[in-house]
Motif scaffolding. Structure first.
Motif, mmCIF file in Angstrom:
data_model
loop_
_atom_site.group_PDB
_atom_site.id
_atom_site.type_symbol
_atom_site.label_atom_id
_atom_site.label_comp_id
_atom_site.label_asym_id
_atom_site.label_seq_id
_atom_site.Cartn_x
_atom_site.Cartn_y
_atom_site.Cartn_z
ATOM 1 N N MET A 150 -12.908 85.714 67.879
ATOM 2 C CA MET A 150 -13.004 86.073 69.284
ATOM 3 C C MET A 150 -13.781 85.025 70.079
ATOM 4 N N LYS A 151 -14.904 84.568 69.526
ATOM 5 C CA LYS A 151 -15.722 83.571 70.205
ATOM 6 C C LYS A 151 -14.948 82.280 70.427
ATOM 7 N N GLU A 152 -14.224 81.851 69.401
ATOM 8 C CA GLU A 152 -13.482 80.606 69.478
ATOM 9 C C GLU A 152 -12.364 80.680 70.521
ATOM 10 N N ILE A 153 -11.664 81.806 70.554
ATOM 11 C CA ILE A 153 -10.555 81.949 71.498
ATOM 12 C C ILE A 153 -11.071 82.036 72.940
ATOM 13 N N ARG A 154 -12.191 82.724 73.129
ATOM 14 C CA ARG A 154 -12.765 82.808 74.472
ATOM 15 C C ARG A 154 -13.195 81.432 74.968
ATOM 16 N N ALA A 155 -13.567 80.552 74.038
ATOM 17 C CA ALA A 155 -14.040 79.212 74.409
ATOM 18 C C ALA A 155 -12.909 78.299 74.888
ATOM 19 N N LEU A 156 -11.667 78.725 74.748
ATOM 20 C CA LEU A 156 -10.550 77.907 75.235
ATOM 21 C C LEU A 156 -10.618 77.678 76.737
ATOM 22 N N VAL A 157 -11.376 78.517 77.434
ATOM 23 C CA VAL A 157 -11.518 78.342 78.876
ATOM 24 C C VAL A 157 -12.114 76.972 79.195
ATOM 25 N N HIS A 158 -12.937 76.423 78.294
ATOM 26 C CA HIS A 158 -13.519 75.098 78.519
ATOM 27 C C HIS A 158 -12.442 74.015 78.461
ATOM 28 N N LEU A 159 -11.492 74.178 77.551
ATOM 29 C CA LEU A 159 -10.378 73.233 77.485
ATOM 30 C C LEU A 159 -9.534 73.320 78.748
ATOM 31 N N GLU A 160 -9.250 74.534 79.185
ATOM 32 C CA GLU A 160 -8.480 74.720 80.414
ATOM 33 C C GLU A 160 -9.184 74.060 81.599
ATOM 34 N N HIS A 161 -10.496 74.256 81.692
ATOM 35 C CA HIS A 161 -11.261 73.704 82.807
ATOM 36 C C HIS A 161 -11.254 72.178 82.772
ATOM 37 N N THR A 162 -11.427 71.604 81.581
ATOM 38 C CA THR A 162 -11.439 70.151 81.450
ATOM 39 C C THR A 162 -10.116 69.548 81.904
ATOM 40 N N ILE A 163 -9.015 70.125 81.451
ATOM 41 C CA ILE A 163 -7.698 69.618 81.838
ATOM 42 C C ILE A 163 -7.481 69.751 83.344
ATOM 43 N N LYS A 164 -7.900 70.864 83.899
ATOM 44 C CA LYS A 164 -7.754 71.067 85.352
ATOM 45 C C LYS A 164 -8.534 70.021 86.133
ATOM 46 N N GLN A 165 -9.759 69.738 85.697
ATOM 47 C CA GLN A 165 -10.593 68.743 86.378
ATOM 48 C C GLN A 165 -9.954 67.356 86.321
ATOM 49 N N ILE A 166 -9.403 67.006 85.159
ATOM 50 C CA ILE A 166 -8.766 65.694 85.015
ATOM 51 C C ILE A 166 -7.520 65.600 85.888
ATOM 52 N N ASN A 167 -6.732 66.649 85.920
ATOM 53 C CA ASN A 167 -5.546 66.651 86.782
ATOM 54 C C ASN A 167 -5.931 66.489 88.251
ATOM 55 N N THR A 168 -6.969 67.190 88.655
ATOM 56 C CA THR A 168 -7.377 67.207 90.064
ATOM 57 C C THR A 168 -8.031 65.902 90.500
ATOM 58 N N LYS A 169 -8.916 65.374 89.662
ATOM 59 C CA LYS A 169 -9.711 64.217 90.072
ATOM 60 C C LYS A 169 -9.093 62.869 89.722
ATOM 61 N N LEU A 170 -8.233 62.848 88.687
ATOM 62 C CA LEU A 170 -7.727 61.565 88.222
ATOM 63 C C LEU A 170 -6.203 61.468 88.172
ATOM 64 N N LYS A 171 -5.595 62.388 87.452
ATOM 65 C CA LYS A 171 -4.200 62.183 87.087
ATOM 66 C C LYS A 171 -3.259 62.219 88.277
ATOM 67 N N HIS A 172 -3.568 63.024 89.284
ATOM 68 C CA HIS A 172 -2.655 63.144 90.422
ATOM 69 C C HIS A 172 -2.504 61.822 91.171
ATOM 70 N N ARG A 173 -3.444 60.908 90.968
ATOM 71 C CA ARG A 173 -3.385 59.610 91.647
ATOM 72 C C ARG A 173 -2.323 58.692 91.056
ATOM 73 N N VAL A 174 -2.044 58.860 89.766
ATOM 74 C CA VAL A 174 -1.201 57.880 89.073
ATOM 75 C C VAL A 174 0.076 58.462 88.478
ATOM 76 N N ARG A 175 0.113 59.785 88.261
ATOM 77 C CA ARG A 175 1.308 60.380 87.667
ATOM 78 C C ARG A 175 1.596 61.710 88.339
ATOM 79 N N PRO A 176 2.861 61.974 88.632
ATOM 80 C CA PRO A 176 3.196 63.218 89.331
ATOM 81 C C PRO A 176 3.075 64.463 88.464
ATOM 82 N N ARG A 177 3.216 64.312 87.147
ATOM 83 C CA ARG A 177 3.203 65.474 86.271
ATOM 84 C C ARG A 177 1.802 65.747 85.745
#
Length: 317
Positions: free
Chosen positions: A198-225
């Motif tokens: 349960m603890k490990e699965i709940r911690a997936l929110v950190h992975l989701e947040h990291t990917i969202k931050q990268i998409n928002t701050k970096l990736k949208h500048r160079v790749r559409p997807r």
């Protein structure tokens, strides 16, 4: 254009490398069947590339390149890469009395000391190539931090060769540092590997947040997807409810939280440990094992989700 997929999670021991190498082995077998049918992609055989970005270098180990830092690119022999210069004897030297040069690895590519083509090696799987890892990844990551465009280094390197491959798999470290940022910039899809707790699965929110931050701050500048989590794979799952209700509850919790993203869980199996010792992906080491059978179900599920290439999608149909 290659399918680009990473296995990721901040915790270690959650099956990222086992999953990655199992997918590679199953895709290798699948594509060999395509070749038997006389099928090619733009006149060439289908190909797979694994990029080892974990300091433990387990993907490299699985694929026949154990401890890449101690393999000499000149003579092909093993050497003691921890040996201090003053401790080196004549018999320790390479051809011509020089000290050994280790084979190029992922950090040589990211630091622009070596081209990605020069660093890629064949493996013990016919259609699978490898960009080896390095045990010095953490120290090298710190040096990379001050480099210009550090976050884009892997993406730029992969762009040079992605048309030569049909599937590129990234093995991630157990952290969300600069190397992970590079991976999420370079890949399209992420398979979140998580232990059945349960603890490990709940911690997936950190992975989701990291990917969202990268998409928002970096990736949208160079790749559409945007990069996204396309599957959640619960590993080390109990074989039955009798093996641990808490673990089964965790699997059910994952399904409640992530719905159709959750693929067939991979059950706890001693064959996984044995396969690592034998330096073979689980589906090849023991195809009849519970873990291999589980990966045999996960693989077509990922194809059905459009995460991995099928014969039709690889051809652009």
């Amino acid at each position: 254009m290659a399918f680009k997929v990473a296995t990721a999670n901040r915790s270690g021991g959650c099956g990222k490398t086992t999953t990655l190498t199992s997918i590679a082995a199953l895709a290798n077998n699948d594509m060999l069947e395509w070749i038997k049918q006389g099928w090619t992609i733009r006149g060439r055989k289908p190909r797979i590339l694994i990029i080892d970005l974990d300091g433990q270098c387990d993907s490299s180990y699985y694929l026949g390149v154990a401890d890449p830092d101690s393999l000499c690119m000149v003579c092909g022999e093993r050497f003691d890469d921890e040996l201090e210069p003053k401790e080196r004897q004549p018999e320790d030297m390479c051809d011509g009395g020089r000290w050994h040069e280790p084979i190029p690895n992922i950090m040589d590519v990211l630091s622009a000391d070596t081209s990605i083509r020069e660093a890629i090696r064949a493996t013990n799987l016919e259609l699978v190539d490898l960009l080896p890892g390095t045990k010095h990844l953490e120290a090298a990551e710190k040096n990379l931090a001050s480099a210009t465009g550090a976050e884009f280094r892997l993406m730029d390197a992969v762009a040079e060769i992605e048309d030569e491959y049909d599937l590129i798999l990234f093995d991630s470290p157990a952290s969300y540092g600069l190397i992970a940022v590079n991976i999420f910039m370079a890949t399209d899809d992420v398979i979140a590997c998580v232990k059945a707790g349960m603890k490990e699965i709940r911690a997936l929110v950190h992975l989701e947040h990291t990917i969202k931050q990268i998409n928002t701050k970096l990736k949208h500048r160079v790749r559409p997807r945007a990069t996204k989590i396309v599957a959640v794979l619960v590993t080390d799952a109990p074989g039955s409810v009798n093996h641990g209700k808490a673990y089964q509850d965790a699997v059910n919790f994952a399904r409640d939280e992530y719905g159709e993203l959750v693929v067939t869980p991979v059950t706890r199996d001693v064959r996984v440990i044995e396969a690592y010792s034998a330096r073979q992906p689980v589906p090849l080491y023991d195809p009849s094992s519970n873990a291999a059978k589980a990966f045999g179900k996960v693989y077509p599920e990922l194809i059905g989700k459009g995460v991995l290439p099928s014969q039709r999608t690889a051809a652009g149909v």
